[in-house]
Design a protein around this motif. Structure first.
Motif, PDB file in Angstrom:
ATOM      1  N   VAL A   1       0.890  -1.081   0.061  1.00  0.00           N
ATOM      2  CA  VAL A   1       0.190  -0.081  -0.138  1.00  0.00           C
ATOM      3  C   VAL A   1       0.786   1.269   0.045  1.00  0.00           C
ATOM      4  CG1 VAL A   1      -1.681   1.228   1.264  1.00  0.00           C
ATOM      5  CG2 VAL A   1      -1.955  -1.266   1.299  1.00  0.00           C
ATOM      6  N   ILE A   2       1.829   1.270   0.836  1.00  0.00           N
ATOM      7  CA  ILE A   2       2.805   2.390   0.853  1.00  0.00           C
ATOM      8  C   ILE A   2       3.496   2.466  -0.413  1.00  0.00           C
ATOM      9  CG2 ILE A   2       4.887   3.241   1.931  1.00  0.00           C
ATOM     10  CD1 ILE A   2       3.889   1.839   4.612  1.00  0.00           C
ATOM     11  N   TYR A   3       3.926   1.382  -1.211  1.00  0.00           N
ATOM     12  CA  TYR A   3       4.546   1.776  -2.283  1.00  0.00           C
ATOM     13  C   TYR A   3       3.657   2.250  -3.478  1.00  0.00           C
ATOM     14  CZ  TYR A   3       8.648  -0.952  -0.408  1.00  0.00           C
ATOM     15  OH  TYR A   3       9.823  -1.514   0.192  1.00  0.00           O
ATOM     16  N   TYR A   4       2.432   1.472  -3.270  1.00  0.00           N
ATOM     17  CA  TYR A   4       1.280   2.115  -4.190  1.00  0.00           C
ATOM     18  C   TYR A   4       1.230   3.443  -4.199  1.00  0.00           C
ATOM     19  CZ  TYR A   4      -2.997   3.199  -6.062  1.00  0.00           C
ATOM     20  OH  TYR A   4      -4.315   4.045  -6.809  1.00  0.00           O
ATOM     21  N   PHE A   5       1.137   4.093  -2.885  1.00  0.00           N
ATOM     22  CA  PHE A   5       0.811   5.650  -2.858  1.00  0.00           C
ATOM     23  C   PHE A   5       2.170   6.533  -3.071  1.00  0.00           C
ATOM     24  CE2 PHE A   5      -2.453   4.519   0.063  1.00  0.00           C
ATOM     25  CZ  PHE A   5      -3.863   5.141  -0.636  1.00  0.00           C
ATOM     26  N   ILE A   6       3.291   5.870  -3.009  1.00  0.00           N
ATOM     27  CA  ILE A   6       4.619   6.640  -3.459  1.00  0.00           C
ATOM     28  C   ILE A   6       4.630   6.600  -5.215  1.00  0.00           C
ATOM     29  CG2 ILE A   6       7.002   6.084  -3.741  1.00  0.00           C
ATOM     30  CD1 ILE A   6       6.921   5.288  -0.421  1.00  0.00           C
ATOM     31  N   ALA A   7       3.955   5.365  -5.827  1.00  0.00           N
ATOM     32  CA  ALA A   7       4.150   5.482  -7.146  1.00  0.00           C
ATOM     33  C   ALA A   7       3.377   6.257  -7.823  1.00  0.00           C
ATOM     34  CB  ALA A   7       3.815   3.958  -7.684  1.00  0.00           C
ATOM     35  N   VAL A   8       2.002   6.359  -7.416  1.00  0.00           N
ATOM     36  CA  VAL A   8       0.913   7.183  -7.815  1.00  0.00           C
ATOM     37  C   VAL A   8       1.405   8.591  -7.483  1.00  0.00           C
ATOM     38  CG1 VAL A   8      -0.727   5.491  -8.131  1.00  0.00           C
ATOM     39  CG2 VAL A   8      -0.644   6.814  -6.137  1.00  0.00           C
ATOM     40  N   SER A   9       2.043   8.880  -6.428  1.00  0.00           N
ATOM     41  CA  SER A   9       2.451  10.362  -5.987  1.00  0.00           C
ATOM     42  C   SER A   9       3.557  10.797  -7.069  1.00  0.00           C
ATOM     43  CB  SER A   9       2.913  10.462  -4.850  1.00  0.00           C
ATOM     44  OG  SER A   9       1.899  10.354  -3.765  1.00  0.00           O
ATOM     45  N   LEU A  10       4.450  10.044  -7.349  1.00  0.00           N
ATOM     46  CA  LEU A  10       5.391  10.039  -8.314  1.00  0.00           C
ATOM     47  C   LEU A  10       5.010  10.351  -9.671  1.00  0.00           C
ATOM     48  CD1 LEU A  10       8.244   7.932  -7.164  1.00  0.00           C
ATOM     49  CD2 LEU A  10       8.471  10.165  -6.860  1.00  0.00           C
TER      50      LEU A  10
END
Length: 94
Positions: free
Chosen positions: A4-13
């Motif tokens: 979930v954390i990686y998902y939010f980082i990816a979509v933020s980038l």
């Protein structure tokens, strides 16, 4: 949880990159990114990336829909995530 954390980082980038591209496109008279695309990336979790990029590069900061809308989307997402976490925690799932 890490996923979930990686998902939010990816979509933020991705949201930040799209916002940065739109700023570049505006300066060079290229085809612009539709505003709904920026809101889409905020809605799918990229709000922090979109908002921080807007503030850093001063892009769309005069648009009230962005300056109020993106933080409102992020606040709603935080409330939804907190609610889901609370429900799962009280039921003993977490």
């Amino acid at each position: 949880m890490r996923g979930v954390i990686y998902y939010f980082i990816a979509v933020s980038l991705i949201g930040a990159a799209v916002c940065g591209y739109d700023k570049l496109a505006a300066a060079r008279a290229w085809r612009r990114v539709p505003e709904r695309t920026l809101f889409f990336w905020a809605l799918v979790g990229g709000g922090p990336g979109v908002y921080l990029t807007m503030r850093l590069i001063r892009h769309k900061t005069l648009h009230r829909s962005f300056m109020w809308g993106i933080p409102a989307v992020m606040a709603l997402q935080i409330a939804i995530i907190a609610g889901i976490y609370n429900i799962l925690y009280t039921r003993g799932v977490l």
